[in-house]
Write a protein that holds these residues in place. Structure first.
Motif, PDB file in Angstrom:
ATOM      1  N   PRO A   1     101.524 -15.627  44.586  1.00 46.32           N
ATOM      2  CA  PRO A   1      99.934 -15.572  44.597  1.00 46.32           C
ATOM      3  C   PRO A   1      99.293 -14.060  45.024  1.00 46.32           C
ATOM      4  O   PRO A   1     100.069 -13.545  45.617  1.00 46.32           O
ATOM      5  CB  PRO A   1      99.732 -16.486  45.834  1.00 46.32           C
ATOM      6  CG  PRO A   1     100.812 -16.762  46.583  1.00 46.32           C
ATOM      7  CD  PRO A   1     102.057 -16.370  45.895  1.00 46.32           C
ATOM      8  N   SER A   2      98.340 -14.023  44.620  1.00 51.98           N
ATOM      9  CA  SER A   2      97.566 -12.827  44.855  1.00 51.98           C
ATOM     10  C   SER A   2      96.942 -12.544  46.197  1.00 51.98           C
ATOM     11  O   SER A   2      96.654 -13.841  46.581  1.00 51.98           O
ATOM     12  CB  SER A   2      96.406 -12.815  43.847  1.00 51.98           C
ATOM     13  OG  SER A   2      95.584 -11.476  44.143  1.00 51.98           O
ATOM     14  N   LYS A   3      97.012 -11.494  46.696  1.00 58.66           N
ATOM     15  CA  LYS A   3      96.691 -11.301  48.127  1.00 58.66           C
ATOM     16  C   LYS A   3      95.190 -11.428  48.327  1.00 58.66           C
ATOM     17  O   LYS A   3      94.647 -11.552  49.158  1.00 58.66           O
ATOM     18  CB  LYS A   3      97.236 -10.047  48.750  1.00 58.66           C
ATOM     19  CG  LYS A   3      98.650  -9.968  49.147  1.00 58.66           C
ATOM     20  CD  LYS A   3      98.942  -8.584  49.694  1.00 58.66           C
ATOM     21  CE  LYS A   3     100.395  -8.661  50.185  1.00 58.66           C
ATOM     22  NZ  LYS A   3     100.781  -7.299  50.901  1.00 58.66           N
TER      23      LYS A   3
END
Length: 64
Positions: free
Chosen positions: A49-51
């Motif tokens: 997942p993206s931060k």
């Protein structure tokens, strides 16, 4: 399926290293190894997942 990604990376790296070490380098084997390596890395990176979170970014920009 998770282990398939790791196997693709491992096999791709081994094939790429094997193709690079020979005196008569076979370009097609090297390309095939790199392709397997990149497919494995891509499949793993899809699941990370993206931060960043767009909602938090908008609220910070609105307060400035």
């Amino acid at each position: 399926m998770k282990y398939l990604n790791y196997i693709l990376i491992l096999v791709g790296a081994i094939v790429a290293i094997y193709a690079k070490t020979g005196a008569n380098q076979n370009q097609y084997i090297l390309i095939g190894g790199i392709i397997l390596l990149m497919i494995g890395v891509y499949r793993i990176s899809r699941n990370i997942p993206s931060k960043t979170n767009d909602d938090n970014d908008n609220s910070v920009n609105d307060s400035l």
